[in-house]
Every structure is written in C-alpha cells, then in structure tokens.
Design an enzyme around this catalytic site. Sequence first.
Site, PDB file in Angstrom:
ATOM      1  N   HIS A 124       0.810  -1.211   0.000  1.00  0.00           N
ATOM      2  CA  HIS A 124       0.000   0.000   0.000  1.00  0.00           C
ATOM      3  C   HIS A 124       0.848   1.268   0.000  1.00  0.00           C
ATOM      4  O   HIS A 124       0.374   2.365   0.271  1.00  0.00           O
ATOM      5  CB  HIS A 124      -0.948   0.013   1.206  1.00  0.00           C
ATOM      6  CG  HIS A 124      -2.248   0.691   0.940  1.00  0.00           C
ATOM      7  ND1 HIS A 124      -2.495   2.003   1.275  1.00  0.00           N
ATOM      8  CD2 HIS A 124      -3.373   0.259   0.334  1.00  0.00           C
ATOM      9  CE1 HIS A 124      -3.718   2.343   0.928  1.00  0.00           C
ATOM     10  NE2 HIS A 124      -4.279   1.303   0.342  1.00  0.00           N
ATOM     11  N   ASP A 185      -7.717   4.665   8.449  1.00  0.00           N
ATOM     12  CA  ASP A 185      -9.039   4.649   7.814  1.00  0.00           C
ATOM     13  C   ASP A 185      -9.280   3.370   7.018  1.00  0.00           C
ATOM     14  O   ASP A 185     -10.429   2.995   6.773  1.00  0.00           O
ATOM     15  CB  ASP A 185      -9.198   5.859   6.886  1.00  0.00           C
ATOM     16  CG  ASP A 185      -9.354   7.154   7.660  1.00  0.00           C
ATOM     17  OD1 ASP A 185      -9.874   7.107   8.785  1.00  0.00           O
ATOM     18  OD2 ASP A 185      -8.953   8.213   7.144  1.00  0.00           O
ATOM     19  N   GLU A 296     -13.030  13.638  12.103  1.00  0.00           N
ATOM     20  CA  GLU A 296     -12.296  13.950  10.882  1.00  0.00           C
ATOM     21  C   GLU A 296     -13.039  15.057  10.137  1.00  0.00           C
ATOM     22  O   GLU A 296     -14.086  15.529  10.577  1.00  0.00           O
ATOM     23  CB  GLU A 296     -12.120  12.719   9.984  1.00  0.00           C
ATOM     24  CG  GLU A 296     -11.117  11.714  10.523  1.00  0.00           C
ATOM     25  CD  GLU A 296     -10.669  10.699   9.487  1.00  0.00           C
ATOM     26  OE1 GLU A 296     -11.023  10.836   8.294  1.00  0.00           O
ATOM     27  OE2 GLU A 296      -9.936   9.747   9.868  1.00  0.00           O
TER      28      GLU A 296
END
Length: 542
Positions: A124, A185, A296
């Site tokens: 990632h 997240d 957020e």
Amino acid sequence: MGSSVCGFLKQNNIIFLRFFAILVLSCIPDRTNLCSNPSFDTPTIPPHSSSSSIPSSLKTLTLDGYFSFENLKHAAKDFGNICHYLPIAVLHPKSVSDISSTIKHILYMSSVTKLTIAARGRGHSLQGQAQAYQGVVISMESLDRPSMYIENGEVPYVDVSGGELWINILHETLKYGLSPKSWTDYLHLTVGGTLSNAGISGQAFRHGPQINNVYQLEVVTGRGEVVTCSDKENADLFYGVLGGLGQFGIITRARISLGPAEKMVKWIRVLYSEFSTFSNDQEHLISSNNSFDYIEGFVMINRTGLLNNWRSSFNPKDPIQASQFSSDGKILYCLEMVKYFNPEKIDVLNQDIEKLLSELNYIPSTLFLSEVSYVEFLDRVHLSEIKLRSKGLWEVPHPWLNLLIPKSRIFDFAEGVFGNIVKDNNNGPILIYPVNKAKWNNRTSMVTPEEDIIYLVAFLSSALPGTDGLEHIMTQNQHILDFCAKAQLGAKQYLPHYHTQDEWQAHFGTQWETFVQRKSAYDPLAILAPGQRIFQKAISIT
C-alpha cells in the site's frame, strides 16, 4: 544490541566512523525523479557485480520458506501505481529465521554486491517505498502467523505477527469485547507497514497514532539480529523503528494496546461554509473531555448534489431543509463525527450527542446521521474498494499528498490552497482534521511540526481514466508543496517522499543526526528499505 546508540559508538568508534563515511558518501546525489513513468522502470543504477550468481547464492540458503525468481511483477507494484522497480527475487518466509538468514547472507555478500531488501505487506506504499530494484522483496504476508495471543486483564493487549492485517486483529479481539484504540481509515494493511509510518485516523486526537499504542516489538535489524524491544528493553531501537520508515529493522511481531469495544456507532456529518468556523469547532471538540470518539473532516469544492449523495448512507435531521440546500459552486467543509455505544445505552448517547452538537456552529440544514455497527464503520473504506474494483477503478495511479500543518498556519494554508491551487476535488477526497500532539510520544522517529495542535491534510487523488491525469495531479501536488515552502508554513510530509538527502535532512531537522546514528547502529550498510531513498546501499570496507 541491548545497549544504547551511545554505548555502541563508544565501543565501536572506528567502525562507526567508517560506516558513517560510507553512508554520507553513498547518499543519493541528484534530484532525478525515478518514479515519473508508470511503466516498469529500469532506473540508471549500475548492475550488481556478479549479478548472475545472486539467484544461485540465495538458493543455497536453508529456509523454512522459499525464494521465487520468476513472475515478480507483483513485487514491483504498489497502491500508488507510479513506481515499478523489479526485484531480483521475492522471499516468502515461513519463519523469522528466514528473514534473519537472508539479511545475514546479503551482509556476507556485501563486498561484491549492492543487494538490498524491502519488506512488503499489502503493497500500500505510494512511491515504491516497499520495492527493491534488483534486490530482494520480503513478502511479509507469507510469514507464519501463529494464533494471536490476547491478554484481557487489567492492561489488555494482543500479540500479533508483523504481517498480520488490522482487519483480522479487529475481528479476533472483538471476541473478547476488546479492540485496538487507534486505527487507520483502511484496515486491510499489515501491522508492520503502518507501525513503520505512524497510523493516523480520526481517533488520533484521543489516543495518538498507532505507534503510540504499542508495548513491545520483535525486530530483525539490518545486521540480521532478532531483537525484542520495548520502552524498557532496547528502547532506542524500539522508538527508532516506530515511524522509522523501515530503516532500522523489519517488524516481525508487535504487542498492541487494547481497550473496550462497543457494538454500534452513531455517525454524523455536518457542513460549514467558513473555514474558520469549521476549524474552531474541530479544535473545540478535540480539546473537550467528553467528546466524540472519532473526528475527521473533508473539503468539498464545487460538488454538485452533495447532500443527495449522502442520502444513500445517512438520514437528514430535517429532510425539507436539506433538500433546499445547494452545494454548487461553493467551497464547503464537512465535519465528520462518530460516537461509539452499546444499544442498551442509546438514550444516554443521544443526550450526549445533542449536547455536543449544541456547542457547534454548523449549517443547521446539513445535519445528517447514521447508525451502523462498529465493524462496518471501521471497515468502511473496504466497501468502497469493493465497488471500485468491480469497475476497474482501484488499480489506478494514486498520487496522494499527505501533509501535517501547524495550527497557527492552517488558515493561511486553507486560504492559499483551497479554491486557488486546488479548484475542485473531483480526483478524490481531501481530508483535513486536527490532532492533539500532547497524546503523541516524541521519542519515535516520526517527524511533526512543533506545535501542540497539528492538522493532517490529505489529498487522496486518483488518476482515473477520463480525468486530468497523473501529470496534472502531480504538478498540482508540487504547487502545494511550493506554496508551503514559500509561505514558510512549517509543514511536514506524512508518508514522506523525497529525492535527495538534503530534502530528507530538512524533513528530519534536529532529529537527523539521531536518525543517521541509528542507521549506523542497526543497518550500517543501508540494506533495508531502499525504496525510501534516504540512504544508498554501500559496499562494505574490509
């Protein structure tokens, strides 16, 4: 390895000076962007001496796992889908000793080769950080993952493999009514991957990033030594590895702090038209004792039918007023809040939420609410991934830019960037939210602006077919960075990416000397994590 860096230098002064000279003289000297071409790049790096003998040499190792030397393109790809550097081999370890033996073997061969090693979890990374051109990539997901050990006493924790996924940890710990306290997240990432960076999400204002919620690590250093470290044992290595970008060791096991887990969440979104009001409310919430569990925010630039899009997952508090609200041609700021709860306490929860919302100054007609399970909320991005994969829109270039901005300059940043440099967010979401750095441990390798409250601003762009394209987004990112530098905002990159050591030295600032000392102590020949482009592998001097 139990001694501190200072002890290491006293006992090995001549060796240190030699290795320090190697590291300084072998640093990447130019500003060439080796990742500008999304094809499988072959950068102009001299080939390894006796490179044809390297696969044969690796084949001589006695391992529990195995090496693969063909069909390696998967190891030259990552989520960023911008850099593609082919390794010479991929190690599929079954044991920690496989990793240790491989590192020691490459050290042994270091007089004749510049072979390097990159640990890869789910791939990632954004700019080839987990790749190793003509080196060895270690597939951390191949590492045998024994059953997680969960301690549910007064100080609950879970022991997990460095190759374990956070989503698996969530499901396993929930069986005990527990879960980690700090998240990212997206949960389909490995423990070793996020702990090598930081691991930041909407819970960080309360619990700090994931690297602040670790009790102990097992690490294989760049010397091939397997070391257990914690705040009390081999502390220098422990804090160096946390947020250390893979430069000092490969995380093979971690002991992670746990807390009580509720079953449900109340998920809330509201909008603001003024940035100052939006940021003031965010800062108020993260400073309150009885606040939300997750906070957020998003920037919405010229989004058509914004509230109608929310209706698929959220319910408006006042449907009539919500239907009359128009987002066209506006810069709006979304505050996203979550409160965890158990169903039997729903009445108390609603009272708490009503009180918290009464203290905010959002646009009343834009209050939207939803109620989902704890797991569904935490794994929310994976649901989007499934949809994008089904449309062939997941494996596209992702030229993300993540910044940490000090509170004192966040208004200057917003005024200069939103609507000026960035005129829409059609390429992907723009996250923005504050965290309280008092909850963070400043002994780790992670670098942040020097203020008590800092903002994470994340431009999560995708170069989708039919849009402005990769080059446009990367140019826009550079304009943002140039603005930050010219305005002297004191910004720092999160998930940093630089091309020269001067840039890295500026990034680390006063921590640079410590970073170099740790590199000399734990990975003296710069074998590990070459994709970060901080140090270049050196030939050993004998």
